[in-house]
Design an enzyme around this catalytic site. Structure first.
Site: not given
Ligand code: FNR
Length: 378
Positions: A169, A275
């Site tokens: 990421t 994200h």
């Molecule tokens: C995330 N996302 C995320 N991405 C990542 O690479 N590592 C992580 O630890 C997290 N943690 C995380 C926590 C929470 C509560 C959310 C909502 C999101 C981002 C996630 O992988 C993804 O990119 C997004 O959630 C996509 O958008 P939608 O489907 O929530 O609209």
């Protein structure tokens, strides 16, 4: 069929099949702190809103009399056939939402054959999550530790635990300004949740003067400092390639030049993602970045997409615009809040069923048939 038949028999689904209602009831269930952690976005929330608005700006143009009775939802990602075009996005600190946390999610994903992506900010160790995931496909998401030895150790553990693909990421090398978290003063990390990957790592533990059990606050600060605050550069990717012999996917690409650079670097895939609007307030919608990126590099690497997927129509649109599959975040996290493993499974199956029906009713028998010509921008 199962959901319809249950409905005729008077049995309601475990939680709503409507994304907005699901979020509303999660809000009630979770309370303000935990809910804000999941629903929250950067700054004014402009990017999160743009993510949804972008889906509304594309419309599907359905075709008739195509014989779409039998459909195939499978797709091939990184050379592996998946039963559907949906991956379980990495989401940190799932213990905030449910006590079984990542273990419940890993089991639900495995039961559907969908890839489960474990976050570096997990509340479950790499090994425990892998055990819960069993024979299911699993990928590991890296927040790139500044200490090389710790990084190498985590990668070795993930590989040994059966995680096949590394998702790096890029967009969260430091946490954004997120008023919803700040206003709640809800700091789960400071209670040690989300540190399981670090606290269970022998190399990280070896750096500490006192163990995390003896002095939790110091260990937490050390771990957070190690996985945030350092913006790496393209030329450092070689380190990961030396320590990871499987596919590498870069998550957080929005600019076409970064997509081209990823292809030049020889990575296996990218996730076009912002994200879920949690990092750069005022950034473009992730869906608006997708078409030109897919057109530019789609023949050199696998283009995945996330940020804003809520319905089957959204999945179809992303695939028609060039994604091979999508990652989904918040909706199944709300499912986790409602019913642990069963809640996650319900949300993911509903999304697959919605995708399947929308595909058929739009006149298609497989995802491979979808092209940008099936959409119109309004
Ligand atoms: C995330 N996302 C995320 N991405 C990542 O690479 N590592 C992580 O630890 C997290 N943690 C995380 C926590 C929470 C509560 C959310 C909502 C999101 C981002 C996630 O992988 C993804 O990119 C997004 O959630 C996509 O958008 P939608 O489907 O929530 O609209």
């Amino acid at each position: 069929n199962e959901i319809y038949l249950q409905g005729f028999g008077g049995t309601l689904p475990l939680c709503s099949t409507d994304a907005t209602k699901l979020e509303d009831s999660a809000k009630e269930l979770l309370g303000p702190g935990p809910f804000s952690y999941v629903a929250g976005a950067a700054g004014s929330g402009a990017t999160a809103r743009a993510n949804r608005a972008a889906f509304d700006s594309w419309r599907i143009v359905p075709r008739m009399l195509t014989g779409a009775t039998e459909r195939d939802l499978s797709t091939t990602v990184l050379g592996t056939k998946l039963p559907g075009p949906v991956l379980v996005a990495p989401v940190g600190v799932q213990s905030i939402v449910h006590p079984e946390a990542e273990k419940a999610t890993a089991r639900a994903a495995a039961s559907l054959g969908l890839p489960f992506i474990l976050s570096t900010a997990s509340s479950t160790s790499i090994e425990d999550a892998a055990e819960a995931n069993g024979d299911g496909p699993r990928w590991f998401q890296l927040y790139w530790p500044s200490d090389h030895d710790v990084c190498a150790s985590i990668l070795t553990r993930a590989k040994a635990a059966g995680f096949t693909t590394l998702v790096l990421t890029l967009d969260t090398w430091t946490l954004a300004w997120r008023p919803s978290d700040l206003d709640q003063a809800y700091l789960p990390f400071l209670q040690g949740e989300g540190c399981a990957v670090g606290f269970s790592d022998p190399v990280f533990r070896g750096l500490l003067e006192k163990t995390p059990e003896e002095d939790q606050p110091s260990a937490i600060l050390r771990w957070i400092g190690m996985v945030t605050g350092t913006d790496h550069t393209w030329d450092q990717l070689s380190f990961l390639r030396e320590h990871w012999d499987g596919p590498i996917v870069l998550k957080g690409i929005q600019h076409i030049d970064d997509a081209r650079r990823a292809a030049d670097e020889g990575v296996d895939g990218i996730v076009v993602s912002n994200h879920g609007g949690r990092q750069v307030d005022g950034a473009i919608a992730s869906l608006d970045a997708l078409p030109e990126i897919a057109a530019a590099v789609g023949d050199q690497l696998d283009v995945l997409f996330d940020s804003g997927i809520r319905t089957g129509a959204d999945v179809l649109k992303a695939i028609a615009l060039g994604a091979k599959a999508v990652l989904v975040g918040r909706p199944w996290v709300y499912g986790l809040a409602h019913g642990g493993e069963a809640g996650v499974r319900h949300v993911l199956r509903s999304l697959l069923a919605d995708t399947d029906l929308t595909l058929g009713l739009s006149g298609h028998r497989s995802l491979a048939e979808l092209t940008p010509d099936d959409l119109r921008r309004v």
